[in-house]
Design a protein around this motif. Structure first.
Motif, mmCIF file in Angstrom:
data_model
loop_
_atom_site.group_PDB
_atom_site.id
_atom_site.type_symbol
_atom_site.label_atom_id
_atom_site.label_comp_id
_atom_site.label_asym_id
_atom_site.label_seq_id
_atom_site.Cartn_x
_atom_site.Cartn_y
_atom_site.Cartn_z
ATOM 1 N N ASN A 58 0.866 -1.178 0.000
ATOM 2 C CA ASN A 58 0.000 0.000 0.000
ATOM 3 C C ASN A 58 0.903 1.228 0.000
ATOM 4 O OD1 ASN A 58 -2.947 -0.925 0.433
ATOM 5 N ND2 ASN A 58 -1.736 -2.217 1.787
ATOM 6 N N TRP A 85 -8.853 -1.579 2.816
ATOM 7 C CA TRP A 85 -7.691 -2.365 3.231
ATOM 8 C C TRP A 85 -7.979 -3.859 3.036
ATOM 9 C CZ3 TRP A 85 -2.719 -1.562 4.589
ATOM 10 C CH2 TRP A 85 -2.040 -2.621 5.195
ATOM 11 N N ARG A 115 -7.951 -4.701 -0.675
ATOM 12 C CA ARG A 115 -6.610 -4.628 -1.245
ATOM 13 C C ARG A 115 -5.760 -5.827 -0.825
ATOM 14 N NH1 ARG A 115 -4.075 1.412 -0.585
ATOM 15 N NH2 ARG A 115 -5.370 2.506 -2.117
#
Length: 178
Positions: free
Chosen positions: A149, A160, A163
């Motif tokens: 990230n 989050w 991802r």
């Protein structure tokens, strides 16, 4: 809602997602009769195969830190998340100029370009994919060993989860870095 309103009254509706934020739950309640929720993993267990690592670096040192992480990754498949489309193109270009096999992926690319980029990432012609959150949901690429990230996710925990869920799949270990 527009899509659901345009469908026939007699239908079967399935909603699938790694997360169900309150707005989507309300949508399901409005459009589904007697909805059933199927949970694949218990809360908190979804990332059991993902090691979460944070590195504290000065903003001016972020690119250097990224390069060091990618050097440590070697030939592993890595997904790097950035905030904006222009960042995806810029970071991918910088990495390519520094000798990495990197490609950008964002919503501004034509579908044919996205398909070509994803094919190159899947078959290993490119080992690094620098992407906006367009790649966080629904992207199923086996063998992503690390998610970096580069920028913080816009919508916090939900982004989050989507991802980092690109790694640590099918019983394999993965790493999520920020």
């Amino acid at each position: 809602e527009t899509i659901l309103n345009a469908t026939p009254g007699e239908r079967r509706t399935h909603m699938v997602s790694a997360t169900f934020p309150p707005g989507i739950e309300r949508l399901a309640e409005r459009y589904q009769r007697d909805p059933v929720s199927v949970e694949g993993t218990a809360l908190g267990e979804a990332n059991a195969n993902i090691e979460h690592i944070g590195h504290l670096v000065q903003r001016s040192d972020r690119y250097t830190a990224l390069v060091n992480l990618l050097l440590l990754a070697g030939d592993e498949r890595v997904l790097v998340f950035v905030e904006r489309r222009s960042d995806a193109a810029q970071v991918a270009t910088m990495l390519s100029e520094d000798g990495f096999s990197a490609l950008p992926l964002s919503g501004e690319l034509a579908q044919s370009q996205r398909n070509h980029t994803l094919a190159a990432f899947r078959n290993g012609r490119a080992t690094i994919l620098v992407a906006t959150d367009v790649a966080a949901r629904g992207l199923d690429i086996q063998g992503v060993s690390m998610v970096i990230n580069y920028d913080f996710p816009d919508n916090g925990v939900e982004d989050w989860v989507h991802r980092v869920g690109r790694t640590g799949r099918a019983g394999k270990k993965g790493a999520a870095l920020i």
